[in-house]
Design a protein around this motif. Sequence first.
Motif, PDB file in Angstrom:
ATOM      1  N   LEU A   1      51.046  40.489  29.966  1.00  0.00           N
ATOM      2  CA  LEU A   1      51.625  41.078  31.244  1.00  0.00           C
ATOM      3  C   LEU A   1      50.459  40.673  32.405  1.00  0.00           C
ATOM      4  O   LEU A   1      50.886  39.879  33.341  1.00  0.00           O
ATOM      5  CB  LEU A   1      51.916  42.543  31.589  1.00  0.00           C
ATOM      6  CG  LEU A   1      53.010  43.075  30.795  1.00  0.00           C
ATOM      7  CD1 LEU A   1      53.271  44.358  31.081  1.00  0.00           C
ATOM      8  CD2 LEU A   1      54.542  42.085  30.934  1.00  0.00           C
ATOM      9  N   LEU A   2      49.206  40.696  31.990  1.00  0.00           N
ATOM     10  CA  LEU A   2      48.030  40.328  32.854  1.00  0.00           C
ATOM     11  C   LEU A   2      48.115  38.864  33.094  1.00  0.00           C
ATOM     12  O   LEU A   2      48.037  38.088  34.328  1.00  0.00           O
ATOM     13  CB  LEU A   2      46.847  40.863  32.418  1.00  0.00           C
ATOM     14  CG  LEU A   2      45.654  40.408  32.896  1.00  0.00           C
ATOM     15  CD1 LEU A   2      45.637  40.907  34.580  1.00  0.00           C
ATOM     16  CD2 LEU A   2      44.309  41.124  32.317  1.00  0.00           C
TER      17      LEU A   2
ATOM     18  N   ALA B   1      37.730  39.922  37.938  1.00  0.00           N
ATOM     19  CA  ALA B   1      38.206  41.024  38.967  1.00  0.00           C
ATOM     20  C   ALA B   1      39.678  41.179  38.660  1.00  0.00           C
ATOM     21  O   ALA B   1      40.187  42.153  38.775  1.00  0.00           O
ATOM     22  CB  ALA B   1      37.990  40.179  40.372  1.00  0.00           C
ATOM     23  N   HIS B   2      40.540  40.147  38.271  1.00  0.00           N
ATOM     24  CA  HIS B   2      41.889  40.424  38.240  1.00  0.00           C
ATOM     25  C   HIS B   2      42.000  41.442  36.978  1.00  0.00           C
ATOM     26  O   HIS B   2      42.672  42.382  37.079  1.00  0.00           O
ATOM     27  CB  HIS B   2      42.512  39.158  37.761  1.00  0.00           C
ATOM     28  CG  HIS B   2      42.872  38.094  38.898  1.00  0.00           C
ATOM     29  ND1 HIS B   2      42.903  36.738  38.628  1.00  0.00           N
ATOM     30  CD2 HIS B   2      43.046  38.397  40.180  1.00  0.00           C
ATOM     31  CE1 HIS B   2      43.136  36.174  39.711  1.00  0.00           C
ATOM     32  NE2 HIS B   2      43.137  37.123  40.655  1.00  0.00           N
ATOM     33  N   VAL B   3      41.177  41.243  36.039  1.00  0.00           N
ATOM     34  CA  VAL B   3      41.346  41.912  34.410  1.00  0.00           C
ATOM     35  C   VAL B   3      40.949  43.444  35.085  1.00  0.00           C
ATOM     36  O   VAL B   3      41.340  44.476  34.759  1.00  0.00           O
ATOM     37  CB  VAL B   3      40.354  41.510  33.550  1.00  0.00           C
ATOM     38  CG1 VAL B   3      40.455  42.432  32.308  1.00  0.00           C
ATOM     39  CG2 VAL B   3      40.759  40.098  33.181  1.00  0.00           C
ATOM     40  N   GLU B   4      39.693  43.433  35.928  1.00  0.00           N
ATOM     41  CA  GLU B   4      39.194  44.752  36.319  1.00  0.00           C
ATOM     42  C   GLU B   4      40.170  45.464  36.997  1.00  0.00           C
ATOM     43  O   GLU B   4      40.454  46.975  36.749  1.00  0.00           O
ATOM     44  CB  GLU B   4      37.765  44.634  36.899  1.00  0.00           C
ATOM     45  CG  GLU B   4      37.282  45.995  37.319  1.00  0.00           C
ATOM     46  CD  GLU B   4      36.044  45.767  38.082  1.00  0.00           C
ATOM     47  OE1 GLU B   4      35.527  46.560  39.007  1.00  0.00           O
ATOM     48  OE2 GLU B   4      35.149  44.787  37.965  1.00  0.00           O
ATOM     49  N   ALA B   5      41.008  44.780  38.006  1.00  0.00           N
ATOM     50  CA  ALA B   5      41.971  45.486  38.771  1.00  0.00           C
ATOM     51  C   ALA B   5      43.102  45.922  38.002  1.00  0.00           C
ATOM     52  O   ALA B   5      43.628  47.024  38.234  1.00  0.00           O
ATOM     53  CB  ALA B   5      42.201  44.774  39.839  1.00  0.00           C
ATOM     54  N   ALA B   6      43.507  45.204  37.093  1.00  0.00           N
ATOM     55  CA  ALA B   6      44.443  45.730  36.096  1.00  0.00           C
ATOM     56  C   ALA B   6      44.178  46.968  35.498  1.00  0.00           C
ATOM     57  O   ALA B   6      45.097  47.982  35.038  1.00  0.00           O
ATOM     58  CB  ALA B   6      44.989  44.439  35.099  1.00  0.00           C
TER      59      ALA B   6
ATOM     60  N   LEU C   1      31.357  51.466  37.948  1.00  0.00           N
ATOM     61  CA  LEU C   1      30.925  50.399  37.288  1.00  0.00           C
ATOM     62  C   LEU C   1      32.002  49.273  37.193  1.00  0.00           C
ATOM     63  O   LEU C   1      33.270  49.596  36.897  1.00  0.00           O
ATOM     64  CB  LEU C   1      30.315  50.781  35.734  1.00  0.00           C
ATOM     65  CG  LEU C   1      29.298  51.527  35.928  1.00  0.00           C
ATOM     66  CD1 LEU C   1      28.630  51.842  34.509  1.00  0.00           C
ATOM     67  CD2 LEU C   1      28.153  51.543  36.508  1.00  0.00           C
ATOM     68  N   ALA C   2      31.339  48.201  37.422  1.00  0.00           N
ATOM     69  CA  ALA C   2      32.125  46.916  37.373  1.00  0.00           C
ATOM     70  C   ALA C   2      31.861  45.788  36.276  1.00  0.00           C
ATOM     71  O   ALA C   2      30.670  46.151  35.671  1.00  0.00           O
ATOM     72  CB  ALA C   2      32.099  46.092  38.728  1.00  0.00           C
TER      73      ALA C   2
ATOM     74  N   ALA D   1      37.980  35.460  26.897  1.00  0.00           N
ATOM     75  CA  ALA D   1      36.668  35.996  27.224  1.00  0.00           C
ATOM     76  C   ALA D   1      36.550  36.648  28.670  1.00  0.00           C
ATOM     77  O   ALA D   1      35.580  37.729  28.598  1.00  0.00           O
ATOM     78  CB  ALA D   1      35.577  34.783  27.037  1.00  0.00           C
ATOM     79  N   ILE D   2      37.465  36.125  29.554  1.00  0.00           N
ATOM     80  CA  ILE D   2      37.661  36.641  30.700  1.00  0.00           C
ATOM     81  C   ILE D   2      37.977  38.019  30.677  1.00  0.00           C
ATOM     82  O   ILE D   2      37.537  38.993  31.203  1.00  0.00           O
ATOM     83  CB  ILE D   2      38.393  35.749  31.706  1.00  0.00           C
ATOM     84  CG1 ILE D   2      37.497  34.361  31.755  1.00  0.00           C
ATOM     85  CG2 ILE D   2      38.502  36.356  33.017  1.00  0.00           C
ATOM     86  CD1 ILE D   2      38.251  33.215  32.414  1.00  0.00           C
ATOM     87  N   ASP D   3      39.331  38.217  29.880  1.00  0.00           N
ATOM     88  CA  ASP D   3      39.838  39.478  29.688  1.00  0.00           C
ATOM     89  C   ASP D   3      38.567  40.319  29.143  1.00  0.00           C
ATOM     90  O   ASP D   3      38.665  41.496  29.541  1.00  0.00           O
ATOM     91  CB  ASP D   3      40.743  39.218  28.538  1.00  0.00           C
ATOM     92  CG  ASP D   3      41.809  40.558  28.538  1.00  0.00           C
ATOM     93  OD1 ASP D   3      41.097  41.608  28.262  1.00  0.00           O
ATOM     94  OD2 ASP D   3      42.989  40.407  28.343  1.00  0.00           O
TER      95      ASP D   3
END
Length: 340
Positions: free
Chosen positions: A64-65, A76-81, A112-113, A151-153
């Motif tokens: 879905l992401l 940033a998209h992954v972290e927000a999800a 933490l990010a 890898a981004i995920d």
Amino acid sequence: MASIGLRARARGALLGLAVGDALGAPAENMKPSEIRARWGRITGYVAERPAGTDDTEYAIFSGLLLARHGSALTPAHVEAAWHEWIADRDEGPFRGAGFSERGTLENLRRGLAAPISAQHRHAWSDGLAMRAAPFGVFAAGRPAEAARLVAIDGSVSHDGEGIHGGQAVAAGFAAAMAGAPSDAVVAAAHAVVPDDSWTARSLRRAVTVAHRGERAVRSAVVIGGYPWTDLAPEAVALAFGAYAAADGDFEQSVLTAVNMGRDADTTAAVAGALAGATRGVSAIPRAWATAIGPVLGRCLPAMAGHHVLDVADLLTPTPRDPEPAPADYTLAPDGTETPT
């Protein structure tokens, strides 16, 4: 190999993942001897109500992401999800799934990010590999792109060998989605990870002995006596070893992975997704396929009601079928789905 459409491969990959997850879940963390003592050789579902675990729900999460952001995906998209769908919501009874997920959630809730959120004891786990299939589906025929995106995920939750495992799996799926034979699928996985990594070494050992069967694959990869079964290098190698031993046959790929034990739900999910992408959805036995329904959200409440076939359709849109299929299905003998 007969011509198989992209949509059929996508459905085969994600339905194969869910089937493998459900078949392997009862054997998770068991030794082959324990499996034999309890069931003999597992040849089908042994649970009264087979269902996927966190492997299936996290694969839907990543699918879905990816459907939302595509190739523009950022950390940033992954972290927000993670915050939107997991960390900032009430948890299910499984408390967010495995060790790597728990460590990630604790870090995110502390503020933490990424990539600091991935700095925990289990950054090497197979938690990224288990959710990597959607990236191969999306980047069909482009293993390097699948590896880049996964890898981004993974930057939010994994590091080192955990990332390598996810990249190997995603790249293998991307090759399988393009109709590559099983040896080329394995080669694609090798090509995106460092040659001297634990993941690459384990993959080589597993595939080298695959023709000798599951005992040889297990002996070549498993570290005897080590308590953790969710090691990415081990689980990924077992899954590819099972797939190579079966030459991409769906039933044998999955059952070989299941009967090797260890992290059996994940290894069977990955092997099933690889074989499903290779052979298409029609290769999945009807009795196994029809047992898979929309997920219940036992691990990720936000995923409740989603079906893996919906995600497959989202990731492979066509001009004639731009919308995802309904959540309930009847599978015809040829593997096509019709709404019920």
